[in-house]
Design a protein around this motif. Structure first.
Motif, PDB file in Angstrom:
ATOM      1  N   VAL A 209       0.853  -1.191   0.000  1.00 40.92           N
ATOM      2  CA  VAL A 209       0.000   0.000   0.000  1.00 40.92           C
ATOM      3  C   VAL A 209       0.888   1.241   0.000  1.00 40.92           C
ATOM      4  O   VAL A 209       1.866   1.323   0.741  1.00 40.92           O
ATOM      5  N   GLU A 210       0.534   2.216  -0.839  1.00 42.26           N
ATOM      6  CA  GLU A 210       1.299   3.461  -0.958  1.00 42.26           C
ATOM      7  C   GLU A 210       0.370   4.655  -0.753  1.00 42.26           C
ATOM      8  O   GLU A 210      -0.855   4.498  -0.756  1.00 42.26           O
ATOM      9  N   PRO A 211       0.937   5.854  -0.583  1.00 42.54           N
ATOM     10  CA  PRO A 211       0.074   7.019  -0.313  1.00 42.54           C
ATOM     11  C   PRO A 211      -0.960   7.310  -1.395  1.00 42.54           C
ATOM     12  O   PRO A 211      -1.981   7.935  -1.108  1.00 42.54           O
ATOM     13  N   ASP A 212      -0.712   6.874  -2.640  1.00 43.25           N
ATOM     14  CA  ASP A 212      -1.693   7.124  -3.700  1.00 43.25           C
ATOM     15  C   ASP A 212      -2.670   5.957  -3.884  1.00 43.25           C
ATOM     16  O   ASP A 212      -3.470   5.962  -4.819  1.00 43.25           O
ATOM     17  N   SER A 213      -2.625   4.966  -3.001  1.00 42.10           N
ATOM     18  CA  SER A 213      -3.508   3.799  -3.120  1.00 42.10           C
ATOM     19  C   SER A 213      -4.934   4.155  -2.729  1.00 42.10           C
ATOM     20  O   SER A 213      -5.186   5.121  -2.005  1.00 42.10           O
ATOM     21  N   ARG A 214      -5.871   3.334  -3.223  1.00 40.50           N
ATOM     22  CA  ARG A 214      -7.291   3.509  -2.904  1.00 40.50           C
ATOM     23  C   ARG A 214      -7.792   2.168  -2.365  1.00 40.50           C
ATOM     24  O   ARG A 214      -7.944   1.200  -3.110  1.00 40.50           O
ATOM     25  N   VAL A 215      -8.034   2.126  -1.052  1.00 41.93           N
ATOM     26  CA  VAL A 215      -8.370   0.882  -0.350  1.00 41.93           C
ATOM     27  C   VAL A 215      -9.885   0.793  -0.170  1.00 41.93           C
ATOM     28  O   VAL A 215     -10.517   1.722   0.340  1.00 41.93           O
ATOM     29  N   LEU A 216     -10.460  -0.326  -0.580  1.00 42.71           N
ATOM     30  CA  LEU A 216     -11.905  -0.521  -0.455  1.00 42.71           C
ATOM     31  C   LEU A 216     -12.289  -0.842   0.984  1.00 42.71           C
ATOM     32  O   LEU A 216     -11.687  -1.705   1.618  1.00 42.71           O
ATOM     33  N   GLN A 217     -13.313  -0.157   1.484  1.00 43.39           N
ATOM     34  CA  GLN A 217     -13.883  -0.506   2.779  1.00 43.39           C
ATOM     35  C   GLN A 217     -15.059  -1.444   2.514  1.00 43.39           C
ATOM     36  O   GLN A 217     -16.182  -1.026   2.306  1.00 43.39           O
ATOM     37  N   PHE A 218     -14.764  -2.755   2.517  1.00 40.11           N
ATOM     38  CA  PHE A 218     -15.734  -3.785   2.159  1.00 40.11           C
ATOM     39  C   PHE A 218     -16.435  -4.359   3.378  1.00 40.11           C
ATOM     40  O   PHE A 218     -17.643  -4.556   3.384  1.00 40.11           O
ATOM     41  N   ALA A 219     -15.684  -4.645   4.423  1.00 39.60           N
ATOM     42  CA  ALA A 219     -16.206  -5.425   5.548  1.00 39.60           C
ATOM     43  C   ALA A 219     -17.244  -4.648   6.344  1.00 39.60           C
ATOM     44  O   ALA A 219     -17.164  -3.424   6.490  1.00 39.60           O
ATOM     45  N   SER A 220     -18.213  -5.372   6.863  1.00 33.96           N
ATOM     46  CA  SER A 220     -19.127  -4.778   7.829  1.00 33.96           C
ATOM     47  C   SER A 220     -18.323  -4.340   9.046  1.00 33.96           C
ATOM     48  O   SER A 220     -17.418  -5.059   9.499  1.00 33.96           O
ATOM     49  N   PRO A 221     -18.619  -3.161   9.601  1.00 38.54           N
ATOM     50  CA  PRO A 221     -17.900  -2.732  10.806  1.00 38.54           C
ATOM     51  C   PRO A 221     -18.039  -3.699  11.974  1.00 38.54           C
ATOM     52  O   PRO A 221     -17.272  -3.613  12.936  1.00 38.54           O
ATOM     53  N   SER A 222     -18.999  -4.635  11.906  1.00 39.22           N
ATOM     54  CA  SER A 222     -19.175  -5.605  12.983  1.00 39.22           C
ATOM     55  C   SER A 222     -18.186  -6.761  12.896  1.00 39.22           C
ATOM     56  O   SER A 222     -18.221  -7.666  13.741  1.00 39.22           O
ATOM     57  N   PHE A 223     -17.305  -6.743  11.879  1.00 40.15           N
ATOM     58  CA  PHE A 223     -16.310  -7.801  11.721  1.00 40.15           C
ATOM     59  C   PHE A 223     -14.927  -7.185  11.699  1.00 40.15           C
ATOM     60  O   PHE A 223     -14.717  -6.082  11.185  1.00 40.15           O
ATOM     61  N   ASP A 224     -13.958  -7.918  12.248  1.00 38.42           N
ATOM     62  CA  ASP A 224     -12.656  -7.301  12.475  1.00 38.42           C
ATOM     63  C   ASP A 224     -11.859  -7.051  11.209  1.00 38.42           C
ATOM     64  O   ASP A 224     -10.877  -6.298  11.238  1.00 38.42           O
ATOM     65  N   ALA A 225     -12.247  -7.622  10.053  1.00 40.54           N
ATOM     66  CA  ALA A 225     -11.579  -7.275   8.801  1.00 40.54           C
ATOM     67  C   ALA A 225     -11.684  -5.776   8.518  1.00 40.54           C
ATOM     68  O   ALA A 225     -10.855  -5.207   7.800  1.00 40.54           O
ATOM     69  N   PHE A 226     -12.695  -5.139   9.094  1.00 42.56           N
ATOM     70  CA  PHE A 226     -12.848  -3.683   9.017  1.00 42.56           C
ATOM     71  C   PHE A 226     -11.581  -2.981   9.493  1.00 42.56           C
ATOM     72  O   PHE A 226     -11.149  -1.978   8.912  1.00 42.56           O
ATOM     73  N   LEU A 227     -10.941  -3.518  10.560  1.00 45.16           N
ATOM     74  CA  LEU A 227      -9.714  -2.921  11.087  1.00 45.16           C
ATOM     75  C   LEU A 227      -8.565  -3.041  10.097  1.00 45.16           C
ATOM     76  O   LEU A 227      -7.744  -2.124   9.965  1.00 45.16           O
ATOM     77  N   THR A 228      -8.486  -4.170   9.391  1.00 46.83           N
ATOM     78  CA  THR A 228      -7.436  -4.339   8.388  1.00 46.83           C
ATOM     79  C   THR A 228      -7.516  -3.242   7.338  1.00 46.83           C
ATOM     80  O   THR A 228      -6.506  -2.649   6.943  1.00 46.83           O
ATOM     81  N   GLU A 229      -8.728  -2.966   6.872  1.00 48.42           N
ATOM     82  CA  GLU A 229      -8.916  -1.951   5.840  1.00 48.42           C
ATOM     83  C   GLU A 229      -8.519  -0.573   6.346  1.00 48.42           C
ATOM     84  O   GLU A 229      -7.821   0.183   5.657  1.00 48.42           O
TER      85      GLU A 229
END
Length: 600
Positions: A209-229
């Motif tokens: 991941v770099e400063p010009d990257s665009r990361v998708l917020q896919f996970a429901s906030p009720s699941f911890d994958a949200f923190l990864t994003e």
């Protein structure tokens, strides 16, 4: 690369010991990239400085309401910029965030809120309407005009340590996430800040991941994958793209990836398989996680993107192991432990098993959760002494089976207990069975994960009480009152008795394939729309007898399968929304909607 090396690479100005809390991770990035886009959502772009100021204002309001270290702030907010800002504000206040999905049944959300006892609940007017009015926790409604006026009057500078109710330390709680519980009730996993910095560094490095990257917020906030994003974006200066659509799969996922030129995404394999890799030239890295990665996914995606496979229970601060970039034809592993973590494959006596042999996977290291909120006995059962570590060190019994290759990479071999993964969601079959068993006409209940037609789905088996004959529709309605959609079985069968093994336990392998659900008043289609829909239903539910009174959800339809249904209907010239399918699940009702729109 060690955790120390990763920390020096990505956080050279701050030592590993001081850069530990979520607020420190975020504020360092704000200082470095204040004008970079931080959140992009539906035409709105907020810079790191903008988001930081909003989070500071909200944090001060939280502090006024008693939020601080070791206190929880409930966030009953949908996937939105407000949810992300709420997480950051909670961290700045020194508190831990508790995600509450207002789309869950009121019984479940009420239990979570009562069990966790947050100091306050932050919500929207729409979400508040879905929560039980009997809840006594103080509520802040973020879209209420009076609250917005109050927020605008708060100071936007960074919250100073002395403003908090107590000093914030790395071993304080960062968040509590409720997962399915084998006792019939969800359990809260209490996670501290300690493992967040190493997780962030590993994700930024692994995903490139770099400063010009665009990361998708896919996970429901009720699941911890949200923190990864959040961590992947917010520790590298990248933009977090927050779609407002509900289920992201097939067309909706494709639109999100294309319209927002997503460069980095973390998806469950089931969702990744609903879209074609060639459609997304901007996508550079895809991480699949949450369920076993099938080899055909690697064949499709690895030639086009940097593809990684990640694994980890919520109890291990989101992610415990991750592969390097995969290549087509590779054996699919779950990789090696992340920096600072250990993975042990052990036998029943907690001895290391030889290379190539299957044992239970244990993880250890500072990234382990504190335990289960308000459940000391369960914590002691799953978080055990680590015989390979220093005195007092712990390891977590994952319940997953694994083996280690000669090169150190780990292979996943399924579960050792009754927990299953379905479309990326972790489900305790015991909780499903407990809810089904509370139906007044059910004497015994069993739930299993089946793949009779190549599509995994939950199947429920019920032994009725004497003289009762509950219908599948009645059982499904009962389940929907207590469980979120992803935990509700797709099919239901009633049995005179459950098959037993010689030791007297339920023999799950001997349970019959779910039978065809009974259809009342089975009628043949009479209009072109009804005929087209019957054909689509026959494709989706191969073993069922289909008529115009057939119901999508009673046949075993799920939210993911509804996306495929809508696609097939569009190909036939019939346009439906997910809400149409939920509110009008029979062929007759859907055909009537199509006819009305055609006439209009």
């Amino acid at each position: 690369m060690t955790a120390a090396h990763l920390m020096k690479l990505y956080f050279p100005e701050v030592s590993e010991l001081t850069l530990r809390t979520l607020v420190e991770l975020w504020e360092r990035t704000v200082r470095k990239f204040p004008h970079n886009p931080a959140i992009i959502s539906e035409g709105t772009t907020l810079s790191y400085a903008d988001v930081n100021a909003s989070a500071n204002r909200l944090a001060r309001v939280f502090i006024e309401h008693g939020a601080g270290p070791e206190k929880l702030v409930g966030l009953a907010l949908p996937r939105s910029p407000e949810m992300v800002i709420g997480v950051l504000a909670t961290a700045k206040a020194g508190a831990a965030f508790l995600p509450v999905d207002a789309a869950y049944p009121a019984e479940r959300t009420s239990y979570i809120i009562e069990d966790a006892a947050p100091a306050l609940l932050c919500t929207t007017d729409a979400s508040r309407a879905a929560l039980s009015p009997e809840l006594t926790v103080p509520r802040l409604v973020v879209d209420d005009p009076r609250f917005l006026d109050r927020l605008r009057g708060a100071e936007g500078t960074d919250v100073a340590p002395e403003e908090r109710t107590a000093p914030l330390l790395p071993d304080h709680l960062a968040y509590v996430i409720y997962t399915s519980g084998s006792t019939g009730r969800p359990k809260g996993v209490a996670v501290t800040h300690t493992g967040l910095a190493a997780l962030a560094a590993a994700k930024v490095a692994g995903m490139a991941v770099e400063p010009d990257s665009r990361v998708l917020q896919f996970a429901s906030p009720s699941f911890d994958a949200f923190l990864t994003e959040l961590l992947a974006a917010f520790t590298s200066g990248a933009a977090l793209i927050v779609p407002t659509a509900g289920t992201l799969a097939a067309d909706t996922l494709e639109a999100a990836l294309l319209d927002h030129r997503i460069s980095h995404a973390v998806l469950p394999p089931t969702a990744a398989l609903t879209v074609a890799p060639r459609r997304f030239p901007a996508l550079r890295t895809l991480v699949v996680a949450g369920e076993a990665c099938p080899p055909d996914l690697v064949e499709r995606w690895a030639p086009r993107v940097r593809l990684l496979n990640a694994y980890g229970p919520t109890e291990g601060t989101v992610c415990a192991t991750m592969t390097g970039p995969l290549s087509a034809g590779d054996e699919v592993t779950i990789g090696r432990p992340l920096p600072g973590l250990e993975a042990h494959v052990l036998d029943d006596e907690l001895r290391q098993v030889p290379v190539g042999e299957i044992g239970e996977l244990f993880i250890a290291g500072p990234g382990l959760a504190r335990g289960y909120l308000n459940r000391p006995a369960m914590t002691a059962e799953r978080f055990v002494a680590n015989p390979f570590g220093a005195p007092g060190a712990r390891m977590f019994r994952t319940g997953d089976l694994a083996s280690r290759r000669s090169d150190g990479q780990l292979l996943f071999h399924g579960r050792a207990d009754d927990q299953v993964k379905l479309r990326g969601f972790r489900i305790e079959l015991g909780e499903v069975e407990a809810v089904l068993g509370r139906h007044p006409q059910v004497a015994q209940a069993v739930a299993v994960l089946r793949t009779d037609h190549g599509v995994p789905q939950l199947a429920a088996y019920a032994v009725p009480v004497e003289g009762a004959a509950p219908t599948p529709a009645e059982l499904r309605e009962h389940m929907l009152r207590s469980l979120p959609d992803f935990m509700v079985p797709a099919v239901y069968s009633t049995l005179a008795a459950l098959p037993l093994s010689p030791n007297g336990k339920v023999d799950r392998a001997a349970l019959p394939a779910p039978g065809v659900l009974p259809r009342t008043g089975h009628r043949e289609p009479s209009t072109p729309a009804e005929k087209a829909l019957c054909e689509i239903f026959c494709e989706l539910f191969e073993s069922a007898s289909i008529g115009v009174d057939s119901s999508f959800f009673e046949l075993g339809g799920t939210s993911i399968l509804a996306i495929f249904f809508i696609q097939r209907a569009q190909e036939a010239g019939l346009d439906f929304s997910p809400r149409d399918v939920i509110d009008n699940p029979t062929i007759e009702a859907l055909a009537a909607i199509a006819a009305a729109r055609s006439d209009g």
